[in-house]
Motif scaffolding. Structure first.
Motif, PDB file in Angstrom:
ATOM      1  N   ARG A 164      35.954  63.825  57.753  1.00 10.08           N
ATOM      2  CA  ARG A 164      35.593  62.507  58.265  1.00 10.08           C
ATOM      3  C   ARG A 164      36.416  61.423  57.563  1.00 10.08           C
ATOM      4  O   ARG A 164      36.691  61.513  56.362  1.00 10.08           O
ATOM      5  N   GLU A 165      36.786  60.400  58.328  1.00 11.53           N
ATOM      6  CA  GLU A 165      37.538  59.247  57.816  1.00 11.53           C
ATOM      7  C   GLU A 165      36.684  57.999  58.061  1.00 11.53           C
ATOM      8  O   GLU A 165      36.255  57.762  59.192  1.00 11.53           O
ATOM      9  N   VAL A 166      36.438  57.226  57.014  1.00 14.82           N
ATOM     10  CA  VAL A 166      35.578  56.046  57.137  1.00 14.82           C
ATOM     11  C   VAL A 166      36.397  54.808  56.785  1.00 14.82           C
ATOM     12  O   VAL A 166      36.907  54.694  55.666  1.00 14.82           O
ATOM     13  N   ALA A 167      36.520  53.926  57.737  1.00  9.90           N
ATOM     14  CA  ALA A 167      37.204  52.643  57.523  1.00  9.90           C
ATOM     15  C   ALA A 167      36.148  51.550  57.458  1.00  9.90           C
ATOM     16  O   ALA A 167      35.402  51.348  58.418  1.00  9.90           O
ATOM     17  N   VAL A 168      36.067  50.869  56.329  1.00  9.12           N
ATOM     18  CA  VAL A 168      35.126  49.757  56.155  1.00  9.12           C
ATOM     19  C   VAL A 168      35.950  48.484  56.105  1.00  9.12           C
ATOM     20  O   VAL A 168      36.763  48.292  55.185  1.00  9.12           O
ATOM     21  N   VAL A 169      35.761  47.603  57.104  1.00  8.24           N
ATOM     22  CA  VAL A 169      36.551  46.382  57.178  1.00  8.24           C
ATOM     23  C   VAL A 169      35.656  45.181  56.897  1.00  8.24           C
ATOM     24  O   VAL A 169      34.521  45.095  57.371  1.00  8.24           O
ATOM     25  N   GLY A 170      36.195  44.285  56.096  1.00  6.19           N
ATOM     26  CA  GLY A 170      35.451  43.082  55.745  1.00  6.19           C
ATOM     27  C   GLY A 170      35.904  42.577  54.391  1.00  6.19           C
ATOM     28  O   GLY A 170      36.534  43.302  53.613  1.00  6.19           O
ATOM     29  N   PRO A 171      35.591  41.328  54.069  1.00  2.56           N
ATOM     30  CA  PRO A 171      35.938  40.781  52.755  1.00  2.56           C
ATOM     31  C   PRO A 171      35.249  41.570  51.656  1.00  2.56           C
ATOM     32  O   PRO A 171      34.058  41.895  51.759  1.00  2.56           O
ATOM     33  N   GLN A 172      35.967  41.898  50.575  1.00  2.00           N
ATOM     34  CA  GLN A 172      35.379  42.722  49.532  1.00  2.00           C
ATOM     35  C   GLN A 172      34.274  41.997  48.773  1.00  2.00           C
ATOM     36  O   GLN A 172      33.450  42.645  48.119  1.00  2.00           O
ATOM     37  N   ASP A 173      34.245  40.663  48.810  1.00  2.62           N
ATOM     38  CA  ASP A 173      33.176  39.937  48.118  1.00  2.62           C
ATOM     39  C   ASP A 173      31.967  39.702  49.018  1.00  2.62           C
ATOM     40  O   ASP A 173      31.012  39.018  48.639  1.00  2.62           O
ATOM     41  N   ASP A 174      31.985  40.308  50.195  1.00  3.81           N
ATOM     42  CA  ASP A 174      30.895  40.134  51.157  1.00  3.81           C
ATOM     43  C   ASP A 174      29.826  41.200  50.929  1.00  3.81           C
ATOM     44  O   ASP A 174      30.139  42.389  50.752  1.00  3.81           O
ATOM     45  N   ALA A 175      28.572  40.810  50.948  1.00  5.20           N
ATOM     46  CA  ALA A 175      27.466  41.751  50.704  1.00  5.20           C
ATOM     47  C   ALA A 175      27.436  42.862  51.744  1.00  5.20           C
ATOM     48  O   ALA A 175      27.161  44.025  51.425  1.00  5.20           O
ATOM     49  N   GLY A 176      27.709  42.523  52.997  1.00  2.00           N
ATOM     50  CA  GLY A 176      27.712  43.527  54.046  1.00  2.00           C
ATOM     51  C   GLY A 176      28.805  44.557  53.836  1.00  2.00           C
ATOM     52  O   GLY A 176      28.595  45.761  54.047  1.00  2.00           O
ATOM     53  N   THR A 177      29.976  44.096  53.427  1.00  2.04           N
ATOM     54  CA  THR A 177      31.072  45.020  53.134  1.00  2.04           C
ATOM     55  C   THR A 177      30.687  45.964  52.010  1.00  2.04           C
ATOM     56  O   THR A 177      30.907  47.176  52.090  1.00  2.04           O
ATOM     57  N   ARG A 178      30.105  45.400  50.949  1.00  2.00           N
ATOM     58  CA  ARG A 178      29.739  46.225  49.790  1.00  2.00           C
ATOM     59  C   ARG A 178      28.690  47.265  50.170  1.00  2.00           C
ATOM     60  O   ARG A 178      28.757  48.418  49.726  1.00  2.00           O
ATOM     61  N   GLU A 179      27.734  46.896  50.991  1.00  2.00           N
ATOM     62  CA  GLU A 179      26.689  47.852  51.377  1.00  2.00           C
ATOM     63  C   GLU A 179      27.260  48.981  52.233  1.00  2.00           C
ATOM     64  O   GLU A 179      26.928  50.155  52.034  1.00  2.00           O
ATOM     65  N   ALA A 218      29.311  64.140  53.788  1.00  2.00           N
ATOM     66  CA  ALA A 218      30.277  64.812  54.668  1.00  2.00           C
ATOM     67  C   ALA A 218      31.423  65.369  53.821  1.00  2.00           C
ATOM     68  O   ALA A 218      32.073  64.631  53.078  1.00  2.00           O
ATOM     69  N   PRO A 219      31.695  66.688  53.897  1.00  4.96           N
ATOM     70  CA  PRO A 219      32.660  67.310  52.980  1.00  4.96           C
ATOM     71  C   PRO A 219      34.038  66.685  53.045  1.00  4.96           C
ATOM     72  O   PRO A 219      34.644  66.587  54.113  1.00  4.96           O
ATOM     73  N   GLY A 220      34.519  66.244  51.889  1.00  7.27           N
ATOM     74  CA  GLY A 220      35.879  65.723  51.797  1.00  7.27           C
ATOM     75  C   GLY A 220      36.123  64.421  52.509  1.00  7.27           C
ATOM     76  O   GLY A 220      37.281  64.033  52.726  1.00  7.27           O
ATOM     77  N   ALA A 221      35.062  63.703  52.881  1.00  7.77           N
ATOM     78  CA  ALA A 221      35.241  62.432  53.595  1.00  7.77           C
ATOM     79  C   ALA A 221      36.094  61.473  52.769  1.00  7.77           C
ATOM     80  O   ALA A 221      35.951  61.394  51.548  1.00  7.77           O
ATOM     81  N   VAL A 222      36.987  60.740  53.431  1.00 12.69           N
ATOM     82  CA  VAL A 222      37.801  59.737  52.758  1.00 12.69           C
ATOM     83  C   VAL A 222      37.339  58.359  53.194  1.00 12.69           C
ATOM     84  O   VAL A 222      36.841  58.174  54.309  1.00 12.69           O
ATOM     85  N   VAL A 223      37.497  57.382  52.301  1.00 12.46           N
ATOM     86  CA  VAL A 223      37.005  56.029  52.544  1.00 12.46           C
ATOM     87  C   VAL A 223      38.133  55.040  52.285  1.00 12.46           C
ATOM     88  O   VAL A 223      38.802  55.105  51.247  1.00 12.46           O
ATOM     89  N   ALA A 224      38.328  54.143  53.226  1.00  9.39           N
ATOM     90  CA  ALA A 224      39.243  53.019  53.052  1.00  9.39           C
ATOM     91  C   ALA A 224      38.438  51.742  53.243  1.00  9.39           C
ATOM     92  O   ALA A 224      37.640  51.637  54.175  1.00  9.39           O
ATOM     93  N   VAL A 225      38.648  50.771  52.357  1.00  7.92           N
ATOM     94  CA  VAL A 225      37.915  49.513  52.456  1.00  7.92           C
ATOM     95  C   VAL A 225      38.888  48.362  52.247  1.00  7.92           C
ATOM     96  O   VAL A 225      39.773  48.425  51.384  1.00  7.92           O
ATOM     97  N   GLY A 226      38.746  47.299  53.058  1.00  7.22           N
ATOM     98  CA  GLY A 226      39.606  46.135  52.911  1.00  7.22           C
ATOM     99  C   GLY A 226      39.510  45.235  54.128  1.00  7.22           C
ATOM    100  O   GLY A 226      38.686  45.428  55.027  1.00  7.22           O
ATOM    101  N   GLU A 227      40.347  44.254  54.145  1.00  7.88           N
ATOM    102  CA  GLU A 227      40.379  43.308  55.258  1.00  7.88           C
ATOM    103  C   GLU A 227      40.851  44.004  56.529  1.00  7.88           C
ATOM    104  O   GLU A 227      41.588  44.992  56.473  1.00  7.88           O
ATOM    105  N   PRO A 228      40.423  43.518  57.690  1.00  3.91           N
ATOM    106  CA  PRO A 228      40.905  44.105  58.950  1.00  3.91           C
ATOM    107  C   PRO A 228      42.434  44.098  58.990  1.00  3.91           C
ATOM    108  O   PRO A 228      43.082  43.149  58.537  1.00  3.91           O
TER     109      PRO A 228
END
Length: 674
Positions: free
Chosen positions: A595-610, A620-630
């Motif tokens: 699984r690949e999870v892209a979390v988009v949003g400002p890093q100082d935003d509470a919704g992004t952090r959650e 999910a085995p081996g899931a990767v996570v990317a977080v940052g601005e759109p």
């Protein structure tokens, strides 16, 4: 007068710098000298925390008469197996093939061309228990060399040819299947002792990678048996003397006494064991919410930072098993730093708390170890933090075990991954910071301008030995974990540099991998071993890092290399799961996508952090996570992933094909649990 090892950076080699043996390090000059003198080479391989290495050194290498005989009839070469795992692997394979067993110190006699002809491990100073004395071995080898040279040459040539013919190929095995994983689990259930929770056998090493496979298999396939086995193994380890009940962290292994009683640890503490187990217990907590798992993960992380972190920000290799007994005699005893008597507990804690501690930790008047002392266990319940803190403070005043300050790239990669994840799970930004500092050290000191890795450093000075496959793979694994936790894409970029070198320098035909680079020093055999031991093999670690990087970037070349490497897992997994268990864990990720999870949003935003935290906690085995601005440039997963109605959003994808985004953390958790 110091010998040639006085110029080494390895703490193990420096331990032998004042021996009367005229040691050489592993270098071409040693073999040229053996040719010039027409004598065999004696190779001795060990490591600084090795108890029996110290014993043989005191008994034989510090003995003037033995040293004089060695100097007169051999060229003696000393190798730190942690600096030169390639040399260790090649000659250990010969030792095991010839004797059916191996271990350290490893003792090998070879021709000046590096071809081995006689083998052993520890040899005592006098013959005993059917073992010849070391002096008898030396004299026997010398006599064979001088009187039966042709026979010695034939033996050496045959052994070398046999080793050279052992190249592995994965062929057309294909990738692991559901059946591969199910058969591996079935075999593991046959190896486990349900009464104790341990695997069967008298010597018990921590099965870190087996537990990772079990947790991933439970998460993907819903196997209750896999989870129960993982919980049983983790509970047994955490409550036994394998775990340091006062200071946190794990010893190397435990033995079952022949006379009964508690398991007895071999007290050395290795960075790699603790990094792997720290991550295991964090993942068990993620799966079950176990308070025991949470405590052990955090205590092990704190142990690594407190006792293994170096001044440069990396992590030292090991703590010795032995230490000074503290009575002024200068005597060193295994476990002296860690064992307790009831009287010592009462001296530190007072009568009431001392009795309470003795009950909790199973410390008896007769003792459970040696000379009336007891190893600490925690069979039931939990010890009050105040008791542990006072005991830790008192223990800190004892003479400490020696520390091997050598920074090994691969093991620091494992530590980076563990500290980054534990810091993220348990809101410990200080642990993420320590992981980042170690990663900075590896980039600054161990990587050159071409992204080639050095295996070791010490005191800020980089070692001369090149990185092997496990260094590239484990450091890449650490960087990928750090990228997912911090949202700093530079770690993804550095991981890519290292994995491109894996593709260029370590891949063989048909998907197999070598442990050394194409341009590395040529030994009598190019080492190549897919089986996991105390750590993931370079082969399976590379498969995991390649797969994660492919999931983060969409690179088909990296995914194809990962799939090719996993062919060996399909072949070995059902028959020998304990020796290919990290490969089985990686196969779980492959079967899940990953699984690949892209979390988009400002890093100082509470919704992004959650959303980010929810993604990191997904099983999910081996899931990767990317977080940052759109449309962030640092993570390919973020491209073309907009906000949802102006709010932070998460996209769950496989092969860059995504489900509808969600701005709700609960919805994200459900998607990742499906």
């Amino acid at each position: 007068m110091p010998n040639r090892l006085a110029q080494a950076t390895s703490p193990y080699l420096l331990q032998h710098a004042d021996n009367p043996v005229d040691w050489w390090p592993w270098e071409t000059g040693a073999f040229e000298e053996a040719r010039r003198r027409n004598v065999p080479v004696f190779l001795s391989v060990g490591y600084s925390a090795c108890h029996w290495c110290h014993v043989m050194a005191h008994e034989s290498f510090e003995h003037d008469g033995t040293a004089a005989y060695m100097n007169g009839h051999f060229v003696s070469v000393k190798v730190d197996r942690e600096e030169r795992p390639d040399v260790d692997a090649v000659y250990m394979e010969a030792v095991q093939a010839a004797t059916g067993q191996g271990g350290w110190p490893m003792s090998v006699f070879m021709t000046p061309d590096g071809e081995p002809f006689y083998f052993g491990t520890y040899f005592p100073p006098e013959a005993r228990h059917g073992m010849p004395s070391f002096r008898q071995v030396l004299e026997g080898v010398h006599n064979a060399w001088t009187s039966r040279r042709d026979e010695v040459g034939e033996v050496a040539g045959k052994i070398t040819r046999d080793l050279a013919g052992r190249e592995l190929r994965t062929g057309d095995a294909g990738t692991p299947t559901e059946e591969t994983q199910a058969l591996a689990l079935l075999q593991l259930t046959r190896d486990i002792d349900p009464a104790s929770g341990w695997f069967k056998g008298d010597t018990k090493f921590p099965p870190s990678m087996v537990i990772e496979f079990l947790l991933r298999h439970h998460a993907r396939a819903g196997s209750v048996a896999a989870l129960e086995m993982a919980e049983g193994l983790c509970g047994a380890m955490a409550r036994s003397s394998l775990y340091d009940q006062v200071g946190g962290g794990f010893h190397r292994y435990v033995l079952t006494p022949r006379t009964g009683g508690p398991l007895v640890p071999h007290f050395e503490k290795m960075l790699y064991d603790n990094a792997l187990l720290c991550r295991v217990y964090a993942h068990l907590w993620r799966a079950t919410g176990s308070e025991l798992a949470r405590r052990v993960a955090l205590e092990t992380a704190d142990f690594m930072v407190r006792e293994l972190r170096t001044a440069e920000g990396g992590f030292a290799s090991a703590l010795d098993a032995d230490s000074d007994v503290g009575d002024g005699s200068g005597k060193h005893v295994e476990g002296a730093f860690y064992v307790w008597t009831p009287e010592q507990l009462r001296e530190v804690l007072g009568d009431e708390d001392g009795r309470r501690a003795a009950e909790l930790f199973a410390v008896t008047e007769e003792g459970t170890f040696e000379e009336g002392a007891s190893v600490l266990q925690l069979p039931d319940g939990e010890a009050e933090s105040s008791i542990k803190e006072r005991l830790l403070e008192a223990r800190a005043r004892r003479p400490r075990p020696g520390r091997d300050d050598k920074v090994v790239a691969a093991w620091n990669g494992l530590a980076i991954a563990a500290l980054a994840e534990v810091g993220a799970y348990f809101d410990r930004p200080d642990l993420v910071e320590r992981a980042t500092e170690a990663a900075d050290l590896l980039v600054r000191l161990h990587m050159d301008d071409a992204a080639r890795l050095a295996r070791t450093s010490k005191d800020g000075q980089v070692g001369a030995n090149s990185g092997v496959l496990e260094d590239y793979a484990d450091v890449a694994e650490g960087f990928l974990a750090l990228a997912g936790v911090t949202g700093e894409g530079v770690w993804l970029e550095f991981a890519g540099f290292l994995l491109d070198i894996v593709l260029d320098q370590f891949v063989a035909e048909g998907g197999a991998l070598y442990d050394t680079a194409h341009d590395a020093e040529q030994l009598i055999r190019r080492p190549q071993d897919p089986t996991d031991s105390a750590t993931p093999s370079g082969w399976t670690a590379a498969a995991g890092a390649l797969l994660s990087y492919a999931a983060q970037t969409g690179s088909q070349a990296h995914r194809a290399a990962a799939e090719g490497a996993l062919g060996v897992v399909k072949a070995l997994g059902p028959r020998a799961p304990r020796f290919i268990s990290w490969g089985l864990a990686v196969a779980e990720a492959l079967l899940d996508g990953p699984r690949e999870v892209a979390v988009v949003g400002p890093q100082d935003d509470a919704g992004t952090r959650e959303l980010h935290r929810t993604a990191l906690l997904a099983q999910a085995p081996g899931a990767v996570v990317a977080v940052g601005e759109p449309d962030g440039e640092e993570f390919p997963l973020l491209r073309d992933r907009p906000l949802v109605d102006g709010s932070a959003a998460a996209y769950v994808c496989r092969h860059f094909v995504c489900d509808a985004p969600t701005a709700d953390a609960s919805s994200l958790a459900r998607k990742l649990a499906n």
